[in-house]
Design an enzyme around this catalytic site. Structure first.
Site, PDB file in Angstrom:
ATOM      1  N   LYS A 161       1.169  52.232  -2.267  1.00 24.60           N
ATOM      2  CA  LYS A 161       0.336  52.420  -3.461  1.00 24.60           C
ATOM      3  C   LYS A 161       1.127  53.167  -4.546  1.00 24.60           C
ATOM      4  CE  LYS A 161      -3.424  53.871  -5.838  1.00 24.60           C
ATOM      5  NZ  LYS A 161      -2.830  55.025  -6.490  1.00 24.60           N
ATOM      6  N   GLY A 165       2.561  55.641   1.488  1.00 27.21           N
ATOM      7  CA  GLY A 165       1.847  54.445   1.055  1.00 27.21           C
ATOM      8  C   GLY A 165       2.620  53.714  -0.034  1.00 27.21           C
ATOM      9  N   HIS A 180      -4.910  56.946   3.710  1.00 28.59           N
ATOM     10  CA  HIS A 180      -4.128  57.960   4.441  1.00 28.59           C
ATOM     11  C   HIS A 180      -4.251  57.752   5.948  1.00 28.59           C
ATOM     12  CE1 HIS A 180      -5.099  60.368   0.671  1.00 28.59           C
ATOM     13  NE2 HIS A 180      -3.795  60.447   0.730  1.00 28.59           N
ATOM     14  N   MET A 237      -1.570  65.099   0.006  1.00 27.17           N
ATOM     15  CA  MET A 237      -2.131  66.220  -0.755  1.00 27.17           C
ATOM     16  C   MET A 237      -3.601  66.395  -0.355  1.00 27.17           C
ATOM     17  SD  MET A 237      -0.215  66.308  -4.397  1.00 27.17           S
ATOM     18  CE  MET A 237      -1.209  65.122  -5.249  1.00 27.17           C
ATOM     19  N   GLN A 297       4.545  69.050  -9.007  1.00 28.98           N
ATOM     20  CA  GLN A 297       4.538  67.660  -9.487  1.00 28.98           C
ATOM     21  C   GLN A 297       3.435  67.424 -10.519  1.00 28.98           C
ATOM     22  OE1 GLN A 297       3.875  66.293  -5.293  1.00 28.98           O
ATOM     23  NE2 GLN A 297       2.559  64.744  -6.219  1.00 28.98           N
ATOM     24  N   LEU A 350      -8.386  63.122   2.022  1.00 32.66           N
ATOM     25  CA  LEU A 350      -7.947  61.946   2.780  1.00 32.66           C
ATOM     26  C   LEU A 350      -8.978  60.823   2.742  1.00 32.66           C
ATOM     27  CD1 LEU A 350      -6.382  63.703   5.907  1.00 32.66           C
ATOM     28  CD2 LEU A 350      -5.311  63.115   3.722  1.00 32.66           C
ATOM     29  N   HIS A 351      -8.475  59.603   2.585  1.00 33.71           N
ATOM     30  CA  HIS A 351      -9.317  58.405   2.623  1.00 33.71           C
ATOM     31  C   HIS A 351      -8.711  57.437   3.633  1.00 33.71           C
ATOM     32  CE1 HIS A 351      -6.106  56.770   0.193  1.00 33.71           C
ATOM     33  NE2 HIS A 351      -6.346  57.646  -0.781  1.00 33.71           N
TER      34      HIS A 351
HETATM   35  O1  PAF Z   1       1.646  60.939  -2.634  1.00 32.01           O
HETATM   36  C1  PAF Z   1       1.319  62.132  -2.465  1.00 32.01           C
HETATM   37  O2  PAF Z   1       0.249  62.445  -1.979  1.00 32.01           O
HETATM   38  C2  PAF Z   1       2.286  63.221  -2.909  1.00 32.01           C
HETATM   39  O3  PAF Z   1       2.996  62.853  -4.036  1.00 32.01           O
HETATM   40  C3  PAF Z   1       3.237  63.679  -1.783  1.00 32.01           C
HETATM   41  C4  PAF Z   1       4.158  62.554  -1.332  1.00 32.01           C
HETATM   42  C5  PAF Z   1       2.433  64.193  -0.594  1.00 32.01           C
HETATM   43  C6  PAF Z   1       4.122  64.828  -2.283  1.00 32.01           C
HETATM   44  O4  PAF Z   1       3.369  65.899  -2.716  1.00 32.01           O
END
Ligand code: PAF
Length: 286
Positions: free
Chosen positions: A156, A154, A44, A37, A68, A40-41
């Protein structure tokens, strides 16, 4: 001599994504997808590096997925940092960024949403009932749009990883799901885009989550009283300054069901707790 950094191409439509991947496929090359999403760190970036160890090309999707988030959650304020994200990805040689609009992913009139059971039941779902349906739906769409050989997630978000594995198996999608080790700060705090919400004072308290989780993992590993250990960890987190504990739990590491107690059963400790306005989640093997 100055080194030239190869910037990733950015595509915003599924048709363009498919066209690029088809060219690689025609050349017999393999592809890894890292769904994100954005914001980024280093966590990622470690997923991207993992992708390059497995495949010829890495595609990173950047999409803050509205389905979500519940209406009261942080969809509007979730950090959107596409420019700096692309810079970071360029440094790793990422081939392609897929950054679609919400309308591209969810065209007007779309009416399909996956509903998940199995590993989606309990833990996160008790507090975010909408979450895994949204994640499973968008990840399925990303996998179908990109058609990668590997998709890297991840650990995480351990329950999310289990849900994605279940969804991919149930839909027989031809992709290998890879779970990558959580990247931590030196004090144990797991890297997360939401760490940016923490004040300096909260940031100092945050590593208590890792410390308490580790204590529970030790007890579970030694086959001790995990119910008492989870309760003690929750109390210690509240005493340290956490505002609310959503869960501290020990589960079967594969099914995420309550442990059966069988010898050799793999166990996972999972925690979610609020520090001020920030909800932190983490997990580790026991
Ligand atoms: O973990 C995330 O960043 C999100 O839940 C994902 C897997 C990109 C789905 O939107």
């Amino acid at each position: 001599m100055t080194e030239t950094v190869r910037r990733p191409a950015i595509v915003r439509t599924i048709a363009d994504l498919r066209a690029r991947v088809a060219r690689w496929r025609a050349a017999g090359e393999t592809v890894a997808l890292v769904p994100t999403m954005g914001a980024l760190h280093d966590g990622h970036l470690s997923l991207v590096a993992d992708g390059f160890r497995r495949a010829d090309h890495v595609v990173v999707s950047i999409f803050v997925n509205p389905t979500q988030f519940a209406p009261h959650e942080d969809f509007q304020t979730y950090p959107r940092t596409e420019g700096p994200d692309v810079e970071k990805l360029a440094g790793l040689g990422t081939d392609l960024v897929f950054a679609p609009s919400a309308l591209e992913m969810y065209p007007l009139g779309n009416a399909t949403r996956l509903e998940m059971a199995g590993p989606a039941v309990g833990l996160e779902s008790d507090f975010r009932p909408h979450f895994f349906g949204g994640v499973a739906t968008v990840v399925a769409k990303l996998l179908i749009a990109c058609g990668p050989d590997f998709a890297i997630f991840g650990e995480k978000d351990y329950q999310q990883l289990a849900v994605v594995r279940q969804m991919v198996s149930d839909l027989a999608l031809p992709v290998t799901i890879v779970g990558a080790t959580t990247v931590r700060e030196t004090d144990g705090l797991a890297l997360s885009s939401r760490n940016a919400y923490l004040s300096a004072e909260e940031r100092a308290i945050a590593p208590t989550l890792f410390a308490e989780m580790s204590r529970v993992a030790e007890v579970a590993h030694a086959k001790g009283d995990v119910t008492a250990a989870c309760a003690a960890a929750g109390a210690a987190l509240l005493a340290a300054g956490f505002r609310q504990i959503d869960y501290v739990a020990v589960r079967n590491a594969v099914t995420l069901a309550a442990p059966s107690g069988e010898a050799g059963e793999p166990l996972r400790v999972l925690v979610a707790a609020w520090l001020g306005k920030t909800r932190l989640i983490d997990n580790m093997a026991a």
